[in-house]
Design a protein around this motif. Structure first.
Motif, short mmCIF file in Angstrom:
data_model
loop_
_atom_site.label_atom_id
_atom_site.label_comp_id
_atom_site.label_asym_id
_atom_site.label_seq_id
_atom_site.Cartn_x
_atom_site.Cartn_y
_atom_site.Cartn_z
N GLU A 199 -15.63 -24.71 -19.99
CA GLU A 199 -14.52 -24.39 -20.73
C GLU A 199 -14.80 -24.35 -22.19
O GLU A 199 -14.74 -23.40 -22.91
CB GLU A 199 -13.14 -24.55 -20.34
N CYS B 238 -20.63 -11.57 -30.74
CA CYS B 238 -20.95 -12.76 -29.76
C CYS B 238 -22.43 -12.63 -29.05
O CYS B 238 -22.94 -11.57 -29.19
CB CYS B 238 -19.86 -12.55 -28.53
N THR C 119 -16.59 -9.74 -23.42
CA THR C 119 -17.04 -10.61 -24.42
C THR C 119 -16.21 -9.84 -25.48
O THR C 119 -15.73 -8.84 -25.67
CB THR C 119 -18.52 -10.43 -24.92
N PRO C 120 -16.19 -10.67 -26.87
CA PRO C 120 -15.55 -10.23 -28.21
C PRO C 120 -16.46 -9.40 -28.86
O PRO C 120 -17.61 -9.18 -28.35
CB PRO C 120 -14.96 -11.67 -28.79
N ARG D 223 -17.35 -18.14 -28.45
CA ARG D 223 -16.10 -17.43 -28.58
C ARG D 223 -15.61 -16.48 -27.53
O ARG D 223 -15.04 -15.56 -27.41
CB ARG D 223 -16.53 -16.22 -29.48
N LEU D 224 -15.57 -17.25 -26.35
CA LEU D 224 -15.20 -16.53 -25.01
C LEU D 224 -14.07 -17.11 -24.65
O LEU D 224 -13.51 -18.36 -24.68
CB LEU D 224 -16.32 -16.75 -23.84
N GLU D 225 -12.81 -16.24 -24.31
CA GLU D 225 -11.74 -16.59 -23.69
C GLU D 225 -11.78 -16.98 -22.15
O GLU D 225 -12.73 -16.37 -21.35
CB GLU D 225 -10.50 -15.57 -23.94
N PRO D 226 -10.96 -17.68 -21.52
CA PRO D 226 -11.04 -17.99 -19.88
C PRO D 226 -11.14 -16.79 -19.25
O PRO D 226 -11.78 -16.62 -18.19
CB PRO D 226 -9.97 -18.94 -19.71
N SER D 227 -10.51 -15.62 -19.67
CA SER D 227 -10.36 -14.53 -19.10
C SER D 227 -11.69 -13.70 -19.03
O SER D 227 -11.68 -12.50 -18.43
CB SER D 227 -9.21 -13.41 -19.51
N MET D 228 -12.64 -14.03 -19.83
CA MET D 228 -13.98 -13.46 -20.11
C MET D 228 -15.00 -13.87 -19.27
O MET D 228 -16.23 -13.38 -19.39
CB MET D 228 -14.18 -13.40 -21.65
N SER E 231 -16.12 -21.76 -24.95
CA SER E 231 -15.31 -21.45 -25.96
C SER E 231 -16.05 -21.43 -27.39
O SER E 231 -15.70 -20.76 -28.23
CB SER E 231 -13.93 -22.35 -26.21
#
Length: 989
Positions: free
Chosen positions: A308, A292, A288-289, A315-320, A312
């Motif tokens: 996705e 969040c 997580t950032p 605030r989550l990127e696909p890598s998260m 998003s």
């Protein structure tokens, strides 16, 4: 020798010997000043009543007026609407019908009530402190004032009708019939009380029908809310988590995420819906950032197509995050969820119930999460899902009439969704804040989208579950009128398909689709100014009980008798319940209903008290035409269809004609704030009502109409051209009498061609008027007047009319002018009633004279002459080549007028050459002489690509100029009268 060597000092002035036009008809119309004089004249001679007397015994034709609302000055849409109606009525009257038009007004309803409330607020008065009958009387007086104003404004447009005796929905007889029509629904079992979500206006504090809704952009909160899975294998009928078996799997404590733009409905959530056709997956958070609302290790369920995008927003990127596995529909159906507010301290267990997962076709993966938050008390699809499952007992009653949370709702009691001015209240922010506190939100935002608003207050509405009265459109009506179906929906769809003609045809598709999918009709409104729902309910009974409603013919009879004598105010008098129930039942056992009927029921019922009950109505209670704007497919066309099908078994109309909206010159919607409105009053002051009517006739009214200064200027220019055509005819017909008349069989070819064109037009005009196609009618007449007459026939025959003596040719031309006069004035009278009255009275003055008392003249079929028309098509084509060639010479100042020319015309086509030689082609081309030849045209000859095979070589006319007709001819100066040609010498005698 060349033109004009006559010594004019030795020649008399022959001007006074010419048959110059004689008419007092002014070139300038002066419509704004003169139109009121004609209005006063029509009223003085009783034109509408005289038409009724004159038409006795004819086939009736009835346009039933969709009632405008009595609460303001007319706008340009009113002018468009009423003018089209007037053209329909006038044209059918002049085609031999008894064409009736009874104008009417819609008088009840919220807009008027709202105005009175505004007056009260300014005076510091409270509506609830005023006796209801007094309040209703103030509403009545308000409507009466606007009816008088609008009546004068409509009459100023030249609208003919029974203005002395219009229909008003607030007349006592009308109120009696509206109640009577409602009680037919009561007696046939169509009426029921239900609790379901309806569109509700917090500003106006009443339910609204779809017809009272318009959509505007609105910025809403948007939130993504997780519902925790607490068990698998949770039966859909469970009421709490305690009902669910302990069957743990990898979905336990996962979270199903919903997305909504109405956070205020979360406290009323009762289910989450999914669609078995959508692919779903289980997603786990791996990182997580810094800021969040989700945590590592949490698992969420999403539609794969939306995962996705939804994550998003958190605030989550696909890598998260990672996708763990598929989730089948069968698994979703077994899940039980916890409400986000379940277990909150201070909630006293209010939300500690199971939230089942349910399947629904309305769920899509176009936007959101693929799961739909379901609050059956606040959404149509949500409600239907619960009805299908028999879960009506799970409906909530959490929101009051001012869109406020009711006192029993924890945390949010008293908070409003929208305040009394339609502005956002505190409910949404409070719900969002509580979700954040409870860990029940993963993302939030704002979205601008189309949202329903009341078309009266312009304020946003909400869906709210309230007890309302409905007319079922799918229950068998039980009135025995089953020719077209047993339910309202069946009868309406049959009427649309088999009994009604639509203009344009797209109106059929629009109305059919609306009726096909519409819900039951919400009849009740929680207001005071209207016709009450005249029924009684048994105290303590449920709406499903067979004796819930008092159905008794004697009760109904007492109500309608009182309404006929006293109006609907009788319902609100002290002792009304006892008076109306009488000895039919114990009045103490019943409660009186005080909701008022939807005003669309009022206007939908007008066919009963206008068409059925009035002496100027129709024998079968059915109108020939209903004509309104396209918005009335969901309004008056729609409500009249439902009401008629519910009470008489079919639609109350045979034709539905629809017009579009009015826009400014750039195609923008008119708005006072934009300053682009066009007021009918302003147009009339500048140009006159006939110019406004002409604007209507020139346009395709079935589409949206543009209007503005430049468009009106162009319309006025076209009007002047038409007026000049009529003025020329009047001048040519000075002192015309029956002794001048020439039989059609004795006419010269040119006149016979004009009669042929008149016969063609007669068919087109009648067909166009019957099809309500005024644009086609007017364009055909206008083109005929400007192209066939002014630019061709009149141009040619000026010479004979002015210069001939008492010749057969001149008498034939004047006979044709007379035939033209009678047809053009009557054909155009429905469009330009003021101008054509002016034209008619110029020729036929008198107190009893009026063009509007005339019918379209019958046109003999034998005037049609196709071979002659084909011949003259060739003649006119050759003439165009000649006149174009001469125009070049005039532009180059070689000649000043076409009479100075004597061109040589080379014609390749033998048939055309023969046609030209059989007519006085030099007269048709307005030249002094002309030579026709089959010889090949020289290279310098003028040619037109549109007229192949014709070449024109310019030559000047030889001889002297006749001082009377101005033709240049060799014989001028050789006759008894100095300076004249042979024709003029003969005319002078």
């Amino acid at each position: 020798m060349c033109a004009d060597t006559t010594d004019t000092t030795l020649v008399p002035d022959y001007k006074d010997t010419l048959n110059l036009p004689k008419t007092d008809f002014p070139m300038r119309a002066g419509l704004p000043r003169r139109e009121p004089e004609w209005l006063a004249r029509w009223e003085r001679i009783g034109i509408y009543d005289r038409l009724r007397d004159r038409a006795e015994g004819r086939t009736p034709f009835t346009l039933h007026d969709g009632p405008p609302y009595a609460n303001g000055h007319l706008h340009i849409g009113h002018a468009l609407n009423k003018t089209i109606k007037d053209m329909i009525v006038r044209s059918h009257q002049m085609m031999g019908h008894e064409a009736r038009y009874v104008p009417g007004w819609d008088c009840h309803g919220l807009p008027i009530e709202w105005k009175i409330e505004e007056q009260y607020r300014k005076k510091g008065k409270n509506k609830d402190d005023v006796p209801v009958v007094d309040f209703r009387q103030e509403c009545r007086r308000f409507a009466e004032g606007w009816i008088d104003i609008q009546r004068d404004e409509f009459k100023r447009l030249g609208i003919t009708g029974n203005w002395a005796d219009p229909y008003l929905t607030m007349d006592f007889h009308a109120e009696r019939v509206i109640a009577e029509e409602f009680m037919k629904f009561l007696m046939t079992g169509t009426l029921y009380q239900g609790s379901k979500p309806v569109m509700w206006s917090p500003v106006e504090k009443t339910a609204l029908a779809e017809a009272e809704i318009e959509y505007h952009d609105h910025q809403s909160h948007t939130i993504w809310v997780p519902f925790m899975v607490f068990s698998e294998d949770a039966p859909q009928g469970m009421q709490s988590p305690d009902d669910a078996p302990e069957d743990f799997g990898d979905l336990i404590h996962a979270k199903v995420v919903i997305w909504t733009t109405t956070p205020w409905t979360i406290p009323s959530n009762k289910a989450v819906a999914y669609n078995p056709k959508i692919a779903y997956g289980l997603y786990e958070i791996t990182g997580t950032p810094e800021e969040c609302w989700v945590k590592v290790g949490e698992r969420f369920l999403f539609a794969d197509a939306l995962a996705e995008d939804a994550l998003s927003k958190a605030r989550l990127e696909p890598s998260m995050y990672k996708r763990v596995r598929d989730v089948a529909a069968e698994e979703l159906g077994r899940l039980g969820l916890k409400h986000p507010f379940a277990g909150l301290e201070g909630a006293d267990g209010f939300w500690d119930y199971a939230v089942p997962m349910i399947d629904g076709d309305h769920v899509t993966d176009d936007a959101g999460t693929g799961f739909v938050h379901t609050a059956p008390s606040h959404g149509a699809d949500d409600y239907e899902c619960f009805v299908k499952r028999g879960w009506i007992d799970r409906m909530t009653h959490n929101v009051g009439e001012e869109s406020e949370f009711l006192p029993h709702v924890p945390f949010f009691a008293g908070l409003q969704v929208f305040d009394r001015k339609g502005k956002e209240g505190k409910a949404n922010p409070a719900v969002i804040a509580k979700l954040v506190e409870a860990g029940g939100i993963i993302a939030r935002g704002r979205v601008k989208h189309s949202y329903p608003h009341s078309w009266r207050s312009k304020a946003p509405v909400i869906f709210r579950n309230t007890p309302q009265w409905f007319a079922s459109i799918d229950r068998p009506v039980g009135d025995g009128q089953d020719d077209y179906g047993t339910t309202i929906r069946q009868r309406a769809l049959y009427s649309i398909d088999q009994l009604v003609k639509f203009t344009p045809q797209t109106g059929r598709n629009r109305l059919f689709s609306m009726i096909e999918t519409r819900p039951d009709w919400v009849l009740s409104r929680q207001r005071a100014w209207g016709v009450p729902l005249t029924c009684f309910v048994k105290k303590g009974a449920l709406p499903t009980d067979p004796d819930f409603l008092l159905r008794d013919a004697s009760v109904n009879a007492r109500i309608v008798e009182a309404f006929e004598a006293e109006g609907a105010d009788a319902w609100y008098q002290d002792g009304a319940r006892e008076r109306f129930i009488g000895d039919a039942a114990n009045p103490d056992d019943y409660e009186q209903v005080f909701d008022v009927l939807d005003v669309w029921f009022d206007s939908g019922s007008t066919h009963s008290f206008v068409l059925r009950d009035r002496p100027d109505g129709t024998a079968d209670g059915i109108a020939d035409v209903y004509m309104e704007g396209t918005d009335q497919h969901r309004g008056w066309f729609h409500s009249s269809m439902l009401q008629g099908c519910g009470t008489m078994g079919r639609a109350p109309y045979r034709n539905v004609v629809t017009h579009g909206f009015t826009l400014d010159e750039k195609g923008n919607k008119m708005s006072k704030s934009l300053g682009n409105t066009v007021a009918p009053e302003d147009v009339i002051k500048q140009y006159g009502a006939d110019i406004l009517r002409l604007w209507v006739a020139q346009a395709d009214y079935t589409a949206d109409q543009r209007i503005g200064p430049e468009i009106l200027k162009g319309t006025a220019d076209g009007y002047r051209r038409l007026r000049n055509t009529m003025r020329f005819m009047l001048g040519a017909l000075g002192h015309f009498s029956e002794t001048d008349r020439v039989e059609a069989k004795d006419m010269p070819e040119l006149e016979s061609w004009v009669l042929h064109r008149l016969a063609e037009l007669d068919t087109l005009v009648r067909e166009g008027y019957r099809a309500f196609d005024f644009q086609r009618v007017f364009q055909a007449i206008f083109n005929f007047c400007t192209i066939d007459l002014s630019a061709f026939y009149f141009d040619i025959r000026k010479d004979a009319l002015y210069c001939d003596g008492d010749t057969e040719r001149r008498r034939a031309a004047r006979t044709v002018m007379d035939l033209l006069f009678h047809r053009l004035t009557t054909w155009l009278a429905p469009v330009l009633p003021f101008t054509m009255e002016d034209v008619w009275l110029d020729r036929f003055p008198g107190d009893d004279s009026s063009v509007h008392l005339q019918d379209f003249p019958e046109t003999p079929a034998d005037w049609l002459d196709a071979p002659l028309a084909a011949k003259w098509t060739k003649v006119r084509a050759a003439r165009r080549a000649v006149t174009a060639a001469l125009e070049i010479q005039r532009t180059d100042k070689v000649i000043g007028a076409s009479l100075e020319a004597a061109p040589v015309v080379h014609v390749e086509d033998a048939a055309m050459l023969e046609a030209l030689k059989s007519v006085a082609f030099e007269d048709l081309c307005i030249t002094s002489d002309i030579k026709l030849t089959a010889d090949p045209a020289p290279s310098e000859a003028f040619r037109m690509t549109e007229v192949p095979g014709v070449g024109v070589v310019f030559e000047k006319a030889m001889g002297q100029k006749c001082q009377r007709c101005w033709k240049i001819l060799p014989d001028v100066g050789t006759h008894a009268h100095p300076g004249t040609c042979g024709r003029c010498d003969t005319a002078l005698g």
